[in-house]
Scaffold this motif. Structure first.
Motif, short mmCIF file in Angstrom:
data_model
loop_
_atom_site.label_atom_id
_atom_site.label_comp_id
_atom_site.label_asym_id
_atom_site.label_seq_id
_atom_site.Cartn_x
_atom_site.Cartn_y
_atom_site.Cartn_z
N MET B 1 0.84 -1.21 0.00
CA MET B 1 0.00 0.00 0.00
C MET B 1 0.87 1.26 0.00
O MET B 1 1.85 1.33 0.71
CB MET B 1 -0.87 -0.01 1.25
N ARG B 2 0.47 2.20 -0.83
CA ARG B 2 1.26 3.44 -0.90
C ARG B 2 0.44 4.64 -0.47
O ARG B 2 -0.78 4.65 -0.54
CB ARG B 2 1.73 3.67 -2.33
N HIS B 3 1.16 5.66 -0.03
CA HIS B 3 0.54 6.93 0.34
C HIS B 3 1.14 8.02 -0.56
O HIS B 3 2.13 7.78 -1.23
CB HIS B 3 0.85 7.28 1.79
N LEU B 4 0.54 9.18 -0.55
CA LEU B 4 1.19 10.33 -1.20
C LEU B 4 1.34 11.42 -0.14
O LEU B 4 0.36 12.05 0.27
CB LEU B 4 0.38 10.86 -2.39
N LEU B 5 2.57 11.60 0.31
CA LEU B 5 2.83 12.57 1.38
C LEU B 5 3.60 13.77 0.87
O LEU B 5 3.40 14.89 1.32
CB LEU B 5 3.62 11.89 2.51
N SER B 6 4.48 13.52 -0.10
CA SER B 6 5.32 14.60 -0.64
C SER B 6 5.30 14.49 -2.16
O SER B 6 5.16 13.40 -2.70
CB SER B 6 6.74 14.45 -0.09
N PRO B 7 5.47 15.62 -2.87
CA PRO B 7 5.43 15.56 -4.34
C PRO B 7 6.54 14.67 -4.91
O PRO B 7 6.45 14.24 -6.04
CB PRO B 7 5.64 17.01 -4.78
N LEU B 8 7.57 14.41 -4.13
CA LEU B 8 8.67 13.60 -4.67
C LEU B 8 8.52 12.11 -4.33
O LEU B 8 9.43 11.34 -4.57
CB LEU B 8 10.01 14.13 -4.14
N ASP B 9 7.37 11.73 -3.79
CA ASP B 9 7.15 10.31 -3.48
C ASP B 9 7.13 9.45 -4.73
O ASP B 9 7.45 8.27 -4.68
CB ASP B 9 5.82 10.11 -2.72
N PHE B 10 6.72 10.04 -5.86
CA PHE B 10 6.71 9.29 -7.11
C PHE B 10 8.00 9.58 -7.87
O PHE B 10 8.44 10.73 -7.94
CB PHE B 10 5.53 9.71 -7.99
N SER B 11 8.57 8.53 -8.46
CA SER B 11 9.74 8.74 -9.32
C SER B 11 9.27 9.40 -10.62
O SER B 11 8.07 9.47 -10.89
CB SER B 11 10.39 7.39 -9.63
#
Lengths: 140, 302
Positions: B1-11
């Motif tokens: 499971m993933r979250h989105l906490l910071s804009p740089l969480d995704f490559s």
């Protein structure tokens, strides 16, 4: 030189900056541990002039000494088993430290939720920068 | 499971896939109208932000899902002293995904540690607002066709504007992006942005919008707030320099885009709204698409 009897099993923390031993005693929670502890203050040292030493008689799996890397990474850790030094450990900065330093950012979630652990993460090894795991504020 | 906490969480690759999905949603909304049937989004807004909340809710409704939640802290258990950790454990039993806005920095991170559903940070104080950054990136990529090889001007309050900081952080990951930072000296970007984030990249700091505007592919406007100034005179002197009007738009390239995180006050004159280069209302629409794509990704439905 002051003589303190040798250890069967435990740790000798050597080369502690003179006068720092009591704060390390508290950081490691030695006050809460039911074991023999000898604190030697201002011992003469050829390397440092004066130094502190702590001897702790306890099982070697009882203490987590990684936090010392944050406090003073010049400390030498001697691990004693059967009255012999079995390992000399030099310290590195820990990647993560919990409840040793506290976030001072008044906008951080830890400022209103007291039960949260204060966790800091090493983000720059070279510059020794730790940031709060929640608000990412640098610890100064 | 993933979250989105910071804009740089995704490559960069993951981000590219996410924006592709958002563009597909834009072109084929019907295809996605029922993918979230039976799913629930919880919007946990400890401080009011009507626009962001409605954008999330519209996104979930567009996908066929339902929404539960609260819009201010007084209508939640937080007013009784419940911790974020407890709230999220309870919400995890009610919903499939959540979007959280909180006045304190790091609140969404705290939630993610105890949550059994994906957490989207919908703004945590002055810290992060990743879905705004995703919105900005989708808008630029959709209307410009690329995120690399652009000259972007960021104008206004660059000191306190977290959307600006996040956007810079996100754009340095692409090739040949030039930054023109347009602000009064009092409101320059913080030193850590200059010294850590922009170090080694092509950037310049200027105070004059008119001089800078002809070279820009993107102009990202932000609001200059009166309370940021120490004296009234400075504010009055500065505020008009940064009002984008028809005269300044005449100096810009024909294909320059104007973006703004909104709300605007007077920094973009209403006469600019009908200019085809004004993209700030389209940006709001892209915000819904990118949130739809994000919900799908985090729920692993697309």
């Amino acid at each position: 030189m002051l003589n303190v009897s040798g250890l069967k099993e435990g740790f000798v923390l050597d080369h502690i900056r003179a006068g720092k031993s009591m704060s390390i005693y508290h950081y490691l929670g030695l006050d809460k541990l039911d074991c023999q502890v000898a604190i030697i203050k201002n011992a003469r040292s050829s390397k440092m002039g004066r130094k502190d030493i702590i001897k702790i008689e306890c099982g070697i799996d009882v203490l987590d000494l990684d936090v010392l890397g944050y406090i003073d990474h010049n400390i030498t850790i001697n691990i004693i088993k059967d009255e012999k030094i079995v390992e000399k450990k030099t310290l590195k900065l820990p990647k993560k430290i919990t409840n040793v330093i506290h976030c001072k950012n008044p906008r951080c979630i830890t400022s209103i939720e007291q039960e949260l652990p204060h966790v800091f993460v090493l983000t720059d090894e070279e510059k020794e920068i730790y940031r709060c795991m929640y608000c990412e504020e640098q610890y100064k | 499971m993933r979250h989105l906490l910071s804009p740089l969480d995704f490559s960069v690759e993951e981000l590219s896939d996410l924006l592709d999905l958002a563009n597909d949603i834009e072109k084929n909304p019907k295809k996605y109208a029922h993918v979230c049937d039976g799913k629930k989004l919880a919007t946990l807004f400890y401080e009011p932000s009507t626009r962001t909340r409605l954008s999330f809710e519209a996104a979930m409704h567009n996908l066929g899902g339902n929404v539960i939640g609260f819009a201010t802290a007084d209508s939640s258990s937080a007013s009784k002293g419940e911790s974020v950790s407890d709230t999220i454990r309870i919400i995890s039993c009610y919903a499939d995904i959540c979007a959280m806005r909180h006045p304190k920095e790091g609140a969404a991170t705290v939630a993610s540690l105890k949550s059994s559903i994906p957490v989207i940070n919908a703004g945590d104080g002055g810290h992060q607002h990743p879905t705004q950054t995703l919105t900005d990136l989708l808008t630029i990529r959709s209307l410009k066709g690329r995120l690399d090889n652009i000259t972007i001007g960021l104008c206004g309050d660059l000191k306190f504007g977290r959307t600006v900081h996040s956007l810079i952080n996100a754009l340095v990951r692409y090739e040949n992006v030039k930054f023109v930072l347009i602000s009064p000296p009092e409101l320059r970007v913080p030193s850590y942005i200059r010294e850590e984030v922009l170090k080694g990249f092509d950037f310049e700091e200027v105070t004059d919008l008119e001089h800078a505007i002809p070279k820009l592919d993107i102009l990202y406007m932000t609001r200059v707030q009166k309370e940021r100034f120490f004296n009234e005179d400075d504010y009055i002197r500065m505020k008009d320099c940064y009002i984008l009007d028809k005269a300044k738009m005449r100096l810009a390239k024909d294909d320059m885009l104007v973006l703004h995180p909104l709300p605007r006050v007077n920094e973009i004159s209403v006469e600019v709204d009908d200019d085809p280069r004004a993209a700030y209302f389209k940006q709001v629409q892209y915000g819904v698409y990118v949130r739809m794509a994000l919900i799908l990704r985090l729920l692993e439905l697309a």
